[in-house]
Write an enzyme that holds these catalytic residues in place. Structure first.
Site, PDB file in Angstrom:
ATOM      1  N   ASP A 172      39.647  10.912 -13.478  1.00  9.41           N
ATOM      2  CA  ASP A 172      38.668  10.938 -12.390  1.00  9.41           C
ATOM      3  C   ASP A 172      38.261   9.536 -11.956  1.00  9.41           C
ATOM      4  O   ASP A 172      37.919   9.306 -10.800  1.00  9.41           O
ATOM      5  CB  ASP A 172      37.460  11.814 -12.713  1.00  9.41           C
ATOM      6  CG  ASP A 172      36.589  11.320 -13.849  1.00  9.41           C
ATOM      7  OD1 ASP A 172      36.800  10.213 -14.365  1.00  9.41           O
ATOM      8  OD2 ASP A 172      35.665  12.063 -14.235  1.00  9.41           O
ATOM      9  N   GLN A 173      38.349   8.558 -12.852  1.00 10.27           N
ATOM     10  CA  GLN A 173      38.044   7.175 -12.490  1.00 10.27           C
ATOM     11  C   GLN A 173      39.164   6.551 -11.655  1.00 10.27           C
ATOM     12  O   GLN A 173      38.915   5.659 -10.840  1.00 10.27           O
ATOM     13  CB  GLN A 173      37.817   6.335 -13.755  1.00 10.27           C
ATOM     14  CG  GLN A 173      36.657   6.815 -14.601  1.00 10.27           C
ATOM     15  CD  GLN A 173      35.332   6.704 -13.880  1.00 10.27           C
ATOM     16  OE1 GLN A 173      34.994   5.640 -13.386  1.00 10.27           O
ATOM     17  NE2 GLN A 173      34.605   7.798 -13.800  1.00 10.27           N
ATOM     18  N   HIS A 228      34.776  16.953 -12.977  1.00  5.68           N
ATOM     19  CA  HIS A 228      34.764  15.561 -12.542  1.00  5.68           C
ATOM     20  C   HIS A 228      35.957  15.229 -11.648  1.00  5.68           C
ATOM     21  O   HIS A 228      35.801  14.530 -10.647  1.00  5.68           O
ATOM     22  CB  HIS A 228      34.742  14.616 -13.737  1.00  5.68           C
ATOM     23  CG  HIS A 228      33.448  14.617 -14.468  1.00  5.68           C
ATOM     24  ND1 HIS A 228      33.145  13.675 -15.408  1.00  5.68           N
ATOM     25  CD2 HIS A 228      32.370  15.432 -14.398  1.00  5.68           C
ATOM     26  CE1 HIS A 228      31.943  13.917 -15.900  1.00  5.68           C
ATOM     27  NE2 HIS A 228      31.458  14.980 -15.310  1.00  5.68           N
TER      28      HIS A 228
END
Length: 121
Positions: free
Chosen positions: A65-66, A92
């Site tokens: 997700d980052q 997320h």
């Protein structure tokens, strides 16, 4: 004695293709049961790490997700093999995709590969 201690555990492995996968946990463990509690924590993380390796994903859900932000900002087409949707513990990843599309104008497509991984493009 009584009380608790904060423990942080990080496990990582490097595949033969150079991919680094990791699993981590921060837990409050009972001081009187520290050894067995730490063993249980490590066993749980080992299971998570092996499941991630066997899934064929290139990143755990917390890293995936980052990476969405960088994919949205990059030129061209970026590709990511994320863990199978059924293996995710949160929303997320789809939330990151939703907001990255809204904020950057980038478009994403998420499909399922034959082995169950999510292919994010």
């Amino acid at each position: 004695g009584g009380g608790r201690v904060e423990a942080s555990v990080q496990l990582a492995l490097t595949t033969d293709s150079g991919c680094v996968l990791s699993a981590n946990s921060v837990q409050s463990l009972p001081r009187g049961d520290l050894g067995p509690a730490a063993d249980r924590c490590c066993a749980k993380l080992r299971g998570e790490l092996l499941a991630l390796l066997e899934s064929g994903a290139c990143a755990c859900e917390h890293t995936a997700d980052q990476l969405i932000v960088f994919m949205a900002l990059a030129g061209g087409t970026s590709r990511l093999r994320a863990p199978p949707a059924a293996a995710l513990s949160s929303l997320h990843l789809p939330t990151a995709v939703h907001f990255a599309e809204r904020l950057s104008g980038a478009t994403f497509r998420i499909t399922e590969s034959e082995d169950g991984c999510q292919l994010v493009e």
